[in-house]
Design a protein around this motif. Structure first.
Motif, PDB file in Angstrom:
ATOM      1  N   LEU A  64     -20.368   3.914 -54.515  1.00  0.00           N
ATOM      2  CA  LEU A  64     -19.799   5.310 -52.989  1.00  0.00           C
ATOM      3  C   LEU A  64     -19.154   4.417 -51.760  1.00  0.00           C
ATOM      4  CD1 LEU A  64     -23.087   7.776 -53.789  1.00  0.00           C
ATOM      5  CD2 LEU A  64     -20.535   8.274 -53.552  1.00  0.00           C
ATOM      6  N   VAL A  65     -20.444   3.178 -51.665  1.00  0.00           N
ATOM      7  CA  VAL A  65     -19.305   2.559 -50.536  1.00  0.00           C
ATOM      8  C   VAL A  65     -18.624   2.167 -50.467  1.00  0.00           C
ATOM      9  CG1 VAL A  65     -20.044   0.718 -48.747  1.00  0.00           C
ATOM     10  CG2 VAL A  65     -22.084   1.933 -49.968  1.00  0.00           C
ATOM     11  N   THR A  66     -18.002   1.725 -51.366  1.00  0.00           N
ATOM     12  CA  THR A  66     -17.162   0.478 -51.919  1.00  0.00           C
ATOM     13  C   THR A  66     -15.229   2.171 -51.010  1.00  0.00           C
ATOM     14  OG1 THR A  66     -17.320  -0.592 -53.007  1.00  0.00           O
ATOM     15  CG2 THR A  66     -15.105  -0.211 -52.707  1.00  0.00           C
ATOM     16  N   SER A  67     -15.946   2.968 -52.292  1.00  0.00           N
ATOM     17  CA  SER A  67     -15.002   4.318 -51.998  1.00  0.00           C
ATOM     18  C   SER A  67     -15.082   4.666 -50.479  1.00  0.00           C
ATOM     19  CB  SER A  67     -15.736   5.942 -52.953  1.00  0.00           C
ATOM     20  OG  SER A  67     -15.124   4.712 -54.750  1.00  0.00           O
ATOM     21  N   LEU A  68     -15.779   5.051 -49.891  1.00  0.00           N
ATOM     22  CA  LEU A  68     -16.142   5.651 -48.591  1.00  0.00           C
ATOM     23  C   LEU A  68     -15.198   5.031 -47.546  1.00  0.00           C
ATOM     24  CD1 LEU A  68     -19.357   7.800 -48.905  1.00  0.00           C
ATOM     25  CD2 LEU A  68     -17.043   8.742 -49.202  1.00  0.00           C
ATOM     26  N   MET A  69     -14.763   3.566 -47.834  1.00  0.00           N
ATOM     27  CA  MET A  69     -15.246   2.858 -47.031  1.00  0.00           C
ATOM     28  C   MET A  69     -13.377   2.287 -46.908  1.00  0.00           C
ATOM     29  SD  MET A  69     -17.005  -0.163 -46.584  1.00  0.00           S
ATOM     30  CE  MET A  69     -16.940  -1.742 -45.271  1.00  0.00           C
ATOM     31  N   LEU A  70     -13.265   2.824 -48.026  1.00  0.00           N
ATOM     32  CA  LEU A  70     -11.846   3.386 -48.406  1.00  0.00           C
ATOM     33  C   LEU A  70     -11.066   4.454 -47.805  1.00  0.00           C
ATOM     34  CD1 LEU A  70     -11.194   0.844 -51.385  1.00  0.00           C
ATOM     35  CD2 LEU A  70     -10.725   0.362 -49.680  1.00  0.00           C
ATOM     36  N   TYR A  71     -11.847   5.168 -48.282  1.00  0.00           N
ATOM     37  CA  TYR A  71     -11.566   6.309 -47.780  1.00  0.00           C
ATOM     38  C   TYR A  71     -11.157   6.617 -46.558  1.00  0.00           C
ATOM     39  CZ  TYR A  71     -12.135  11.401 -46.730  1.00  0.00           C
ATOM     40  OH  TYR A  71     -11.888  12.728 -46.152  1.00  0.00           O
ATOM     41  N   SER A  72     -12.001   6.366 -45.165  1.00  0.00           N
ATOM     42  CA  SER A  72     -12.175   6.548 -44.148  1.00  0.00           C
ATOM     43  C   SER A  72     -11.120   5.391 -43.195  1.00  0.00           C
ATOM     44  CB  SER A  72     -13.546   5.268 -43.630  1.00  0.00           C
ATOM     45  OG  SER A  72     -13.832   4.292 -43.648  1.00  0.00           O
ATOM     46  N   GLY A  73     -11.254   4.215 -44.315  1.00  0.00           N
ATOM     47  CA  GLY A  73      -9.854   3.772 -43.740  1.00  0.00           C
ATOM     48  C   GLY A  73      -8.196   3.752 -43.073  1.00  0.00           C
ATOM     49  N   ALA A  74      -7.796   4.484 -44.753  1.00  0.00           N
ATOM     50  CA  ALA A  74      -6.847   5.358 -45.310  1.00  0.00           C
ATOM     51  C   ALA A  74      -6.504   7.042 -44.487  1.00  0.00           C
ATOM     52  CB  ALA A  74      -7.080   5.926 -46.483  1.00  0.00           C
ATOM     53  N   ALA A  75      -7.718   7.344 -44.068  1.00  0.00           N
ATOM     54  CA  ALA A  75      -7.995   8.526 -43.551  1.00  0.00           C
ATOM     55  C   ALA A  75      -7.587   7.930 -41.941  1.00  0.00           C
ATOM     56  CB  ALA A  75      -8.917   9.128 -43.044  1.00  0.00           C
ATOM     57  N   ALA A  76      -7.985   6.915 -41.269  1.00  0.00           N
ATOM     58  CA  ALA A  76      -7.461   6.321 -40.079  1.00  0.00           C
ATOM     59  C   ALA A  76      -5.931   6.091 -39.800  1.00  0.00           C
ATOM     60  CB  ALA A  76      -8.565   5.468 -39.654  1.00  0.00           C
ATOM     61  N   LEU A  77      -5.777   4.913 -40.722  1.00  0.00           N
ATOM     62  CA  LEU A  77      -4.097   4.968 -41.275  1.00  0.00           C
ATOM     63  C   LEU A  77      -3.047   5.982 -40.886  1.00  0.00           C
ATOM     64  CD1 LEU A  77      -4.292   2.237 -43.952  1.00  0.00           C
ATOM     65  CD2 LEU A  77      -4.114   1.757 -40.894  1.00  0.00           C
ATOM     66  N   ALA A  78      -3.471   7.166 -42.102  1.00  0.00           N
ATOM     67  CA  ALA A  78      -2.898   8.335 -42.080  1.00  0.00           C
ATOM     68  C   ALA A  78      -2.884   9.031 -40.638  1.00  0.00           C
ATOM     69  CB  ALA A  78      -3.247   9.682 -43.271  1.00  0.00           C
ATOM     70  N   GLU A  79      -4.170   9.313 -39.659  1.00  0.00           N
ATOM     71  CA  GLU A  79      -4.181  10.174 -38.930  1.00  0.00           C
ATOM     72  C   GLU A  79      -2.991   8.866 -37.561  1.00  0.00           C
ATOM     73  OE1 GLU A  79      -7.036  11.054 -34.703  1.00  0.00           O
ATOM     74  OE2 GLU A  79      -7.705  10.407 -37.324  1.00  0.00           O
ATOM     75  N   SER A  80      -2.658   7.707 -37.732  1.00  0.00           N
ATOM     76  CA  SER A  80      -2.003   6.892 -37.451  1.00  0.00           C
ATOM     77  C   SER A  80      -0.104   7.144 -37.421  1.00  0.00           C
ATOM     78  CB  SER A  80      -2.398   5.359 -36.603  1.00  0.00           C
ATOM     79  OG  SER A  80      -2.641   4.999 -37.148  1.00  0.00           O
ATOM     80  N   GLY A  81      -0.293   7.060 -37.803  1.00  0.00           N
ATOM     81  CA  GLY A  81       1.135   7.251 -39.424  1.00  0.00           C
ATOM     82  C   GLY A  81       1.356   5.939 -39.377  1.00  0.00           C
ATOM     83  N   THR A  82       1.229   5.105 -40.258  1.00  0.00           N
ATOM     84  CA  THR A  82       0.760   3.548 -40.814  1.00  0.00           C
ATOM     85  C   THR A  82       0.286   3.953 -42.268  1.00  0.00           C
ATOM     86  OG1 THR A  82      -0.407   2.683 -39.027  1.00  0.00           O
ATOM     87  CG2 THR A  82      -0.255   1.753 -40.608  1.00  0.00           C
ATOM     88  N   ALA A  83       1.454   3.538 -43.356  1.00  0.00           N
ATOM     89  CA  ALA A  83       1.031   3.047 -44.683  1.00  0.00           C
ATOM     90  C   ALA A  83      -0.379   2.917 -44.913  1.00  0.00           C
ATOM     91  CB  ALA A  83       2.646   2.417 -44.636  1.00  0.00           C
ATOM     92  N   PHE A  84       0.252   3.115 -45.662  1.00  0.00           N
ATOM     93  CA  PHE A  84      -1.937   3.111 -47.198  1.00  0.00           C
ATOM     94  C   PHE A  84      -1.583   1.181 -47.170  1.00  0.00           C
ATOM     95  CE2 PHE A  84      -4.742   1.455 -50.043  1.00  0.00           C
ATOM     96  CZ  PHE A  84      -5.941   2.217 -49.714  1.00  0.00           C
ATOM     97  N   THR A  85      -2.537   0.415 -46.452  1.00  0.00           N
ATOM     98  CA  THR A  85      -2.613  -0.800 -47.620  1.00  0.00           C
ATOM     99  C   THR A  85      -4.071  -1.371 -47.339  1.00  0.00           C
ATOM    100  OG1 THR A  85      -2.684  -2.079 -45.410  1.00  0.00           O
ATOM    101  CG2 THR A  85      -0.519  -1.624 -46.181  1.00  0.00           C
ATOM    102  N   LEU A  86      -3.947  -1.959 -48.603  1.00  0.00           N
ATOM    103  CA  LEU A  86      -5.875  -2.179 -49.047  1.00  0.00           C
ATOM    104  C   LEU A  86      -6.383  -3.410 -47.759  1.00  0.00           C
ATOM    105  CD1 LEU A  86      -8.240  -2.031 -50.765  1.00  0.00           C
ATOM    106  CD2 LEU A  86      -7.772  -4.262 -51.604  1.00  0.00           C
ATOM    107  N   ILE A  87      -5.712  -4.279 -47.124  1.00  0.00           N
ATOM    108  CA  ILE A  87      -5.910  -4.624 -45.837  1.00  0.00           C
ATOM    109  C   ILE A  87      -6.108  -3.778 -44.269  1.00  0.00           C
ATOM    110  CG2 ILE A  87      -6.019  -6.858 -44.490  1.00  0.00           C
ATOM    111  CD1 ILE A  87      -6.849  -7.560 -47.087  1.00  0.00           C
ATOM    112  N   GLY A  88      -5.275  -2.892 -44.279  1.00  0.00           N
ATOM    113  CA  GLY A  88      -4.987  -2.114 -43.037  1.00  0.00           C
ATOM    114  C   GLY A  88      -6.458  -0.858 -43.759  1.00  0.00           C
ATOM    115  N   ALA A  89      -6.650  -0.178 -44.434  1.00  0.00           N
ATOM    116  CA  ALA A  89      -7.473   0.693 -45.114  1.00  0.00           C
ATOM    117  C   ALA A  89      -8.818  -0.144 -43.950  1.00  0.00           C
ATOM    118  CB  ALA A  89      -7.876   0.400 -46.583  1.00  0.00           C
ATOM    119  N   LEU A  90      -9.255  -1.527 -45.008  1.00  0.00           N
ATOM    120  CA  LEU A  90     -10.591  -1.848 -44.579  1.00  0.00           C
ATOM    121  C   LEU A  90     -10.838  -2.251 -43.213  1.00  0.00           C
ATOM    122  CD1 LEU A  90     -11.247  -4.638 -47.519  1.00  0.00           C
ATOM    123  CD2 LEU A  90     -12.701  -3.394 -47.010  1.00  0.00           C
TER     124      LEU A  90
END
Length: 528
Positions: free
Chosen positions: A278-304
């Motif tokens: 859950l921790v791993t998934s939700l961290m990546l989820y929140s990071g991906a949501a933040a990237l999407a909101e800023s219009g940035t493409a998803f990357t693992l490092i960017g999500a973290l």
């Protein structure tokens, strides 16, 4: 009222110096932190009584409310801490802790194996230092307790596989944060041919403290290289006293709860695995949501880098705790027993919460009094590029030790180290910035006011100052070896000679410690 700055004054080190010294001498952490906070606030307000009272109230409320919104990071961190206490109490009531000990009894044959298991878990759970400290400690404790490993040794294993591992892992919250700082530095100094990720990877072998501290831990675990306060703690544990009972029950230790019959290994393993996922998934989820909101493409490092780690941890803790309670009800555990587990779990974590709140408060005071800037400014007079790596290592260590934060030290010291290297000798840019990371981890590793150190104590169920006192000699030894390596690196500009110096220093240290521990064993055998 306007606060007074001490960025250019040696007085800026007074509040942390008083707090740390008092904590070591009196072993009363809350009192020591309180005195340090009060001195710092009095200095900031020009020793005005009304200003001091007002500023104290502002900072106390500021832990929860910043004037416009809730301090979600603080509240989420405390929530995760309390949820971990409740979860581990529930697992104990379910019989899962006892089942884990029985499962491990047939597989973990010795204290050495128990310590190596703890270290391995620390390497696997590298995504965040808070999560590492609390989870690894609670998972390993039943096994190390069975083999009479002192709680101080367990805390040392946990602390040395949290920050020192996270700081060299690009796929972690630490790695993402450091790379965000590096990206700005590379642009500022027009360093071409390097991305933030490639620069981070280049710096890993120059991070001598992280490499030496972890290697020393392996040697200590395998060869029983106990000396100083750690040797005393291990001798006490062999008599059956896992912690110093004269100081009361340590934070994170729940006692007095009955256990349900028929506990199974899955009662322990299932909640822990669910929590990690859950921790791993939700961290990546929140990071991906933040990237999407800023219009940035998803990357693992960017999500973290953009992940809301505190939200992910508290949400995962609450979900895992709730599901564990529901499953236990289905297994026939009485609701009254679950209620007792909830209360005991919260009570077990309250001392750690109090210490953490005080540590955050003094960190804010130290930031405003600009202790870190004063210490960083001491590097301005350095002219020889050969000694830049070792000097920034020592200054970063002093800043992290005084402020209790690696993150703050990195933000202050990385640009300074980069400026010095570019001005004097561009070839030492990466080694110098790596030395800042190493020094920051070393200072944080042995600071009584570091939140990572506090949570390592809590996760292992160890008295906080006992953890600091027993770990400090090993941290200092690793730092001494690292400092010699940085001197060699600066004089020769050779990574390999620096690493060779570190390896040689480690071999000499192990040889000496082995001789000391054997002598102590012989004396103990002669007197028994």
């Amino acid at each position: 009222m306007a606060l007074i700055s001490y960025a250019d004054s040696a007085l800026s080190i007074l509040p942390p110096l008083v707090a740390i010294s008092l904590a070591i001498v009196t072993r009363k952490v809350l009192l020591s932190l309180g005195v340090g906070i009060l001195i710092g606030i009095m200095m900031l307000t020009g020793f005005s009584l009304s200003g001091t009272v007002s500023e104290v109230m502002t900072r106390v409320t500021g832990l929860v409310w910043d004037g416009e919104s809730l301090q979600s990071w603080n509240l989420n961190t405390i929530g995760f801490l309390l949820s971990m206490g409740i979860l581990m109490a529930l697992i104990s009531v379910s019989g899962g802790t006892r089942a884990l000990a029985q499962w491990a009894r047939g597989r973990i044959k010795s204290a050495r194996d128990a310590k190596l298991m703890t270290i391995m878990l620390g390497l696997v759970i590298f995504i965040d230092d808070y999560f590492n400290a609390l989870l690894v400690g609670n998972v390993s404790r039943p096994v190390t307790d069975h083999h009479r490993v002192s709680r101080e040794k367990l805390a040392y294993c946990i602390d040395t596989t949290s920050a020192p591992v996270c700081v060299v892992s690009p796929i972690s919250t630490w790695g993402a944060y450091i790379m965000s700082l590096l990206a700005g530095i590379l642009v500022t100094y027009e360093v071409t041919g390097e991305s933030a990720l490639s620069a981070f990877v280049t710096m890993i072998p120059f991070n001598y403290y992280a490499l030496v501290a972890f290697s020393l831990l392996i040697c200590v675990a395998v060869m029983r290289l106990d000396f100083g306060p750690m040797a005393t703690a291990e001798e006490r544990a062999q008599r059956g006293d896992l912690w110093d009972a004269g100081k009361g029950v340590p934070p994170g230790e729940e006692v007095g709860l009955p256990e349900a019959k028929g506990g199974h290994f899955l009662n322990f393993a299932a909640p822990v695995v669910l929590l990690v996922l859950l921790v791993t998934s939700l961290m990546l989820y929140s990071g991906a949501a933040a990237l999407a909101e800023s219009g940035t493409a998803f990357t693992l490092i960017g999500a973290l880098e953009n992940a809301d780690g505190s939200w992910a941890m508290v949400t995962s803790g609450v979900i895992t705790t709730a599901l564990t309670a529901v499953v236990m009800l289905g297994q026939g555990v009485a609701p009254s027993l679950l209620g007792k587990a909830f209360i005991k779990g919260v009570q077990s974590m309250l001392p750690a919460v109090y210490i953490l709140l005080m540590a955050w408060t003094i960190a804010g005071v130290i930031s405003d009094i600009e202790t870190g800037k004063y210490l960083a400014g001491l590097a301005d007079g350095v002219l020889s590029p050969a000694f830049v790596p070792v000097i920034v290592f020592l200054l970063a260590a002093a800043a992290a030790f005084s402020t209790g934060t690696s993150y703050g030290t990195f933000a202050i010291m990385l640009p300074i180290a980069a400026n010095m290297a570019i001005s004097l000798e561009p070839a030492i840019l990466m080694p110098s910035m790596a030395a800042v990371l190493a020094g920051g981890v070393f200072g944080d590793h042995c600071s009584p006011i570091s939140d990572t150190t506090i949570l390592s104590s809590t996760g292992s169920g160890c008295h906080h100052i006992d953890h600091v006192a027993t770990q400090l000699p090993y941290a200092l030894l690793a730092a001494l070896i690292s400092a010699c390596s940085y001197i060699m690196l600066g004089l020769t500009e050779s990574l390999w000679l620096g690493l060779a110096t570190a390896a040689l220093g480690l071999v000499i240290a192990v040889f000496v410690l082995r001789a000391v521990s054997r002598s102590a064993d012989q004396e103990s055998a002669a007197t028994s």
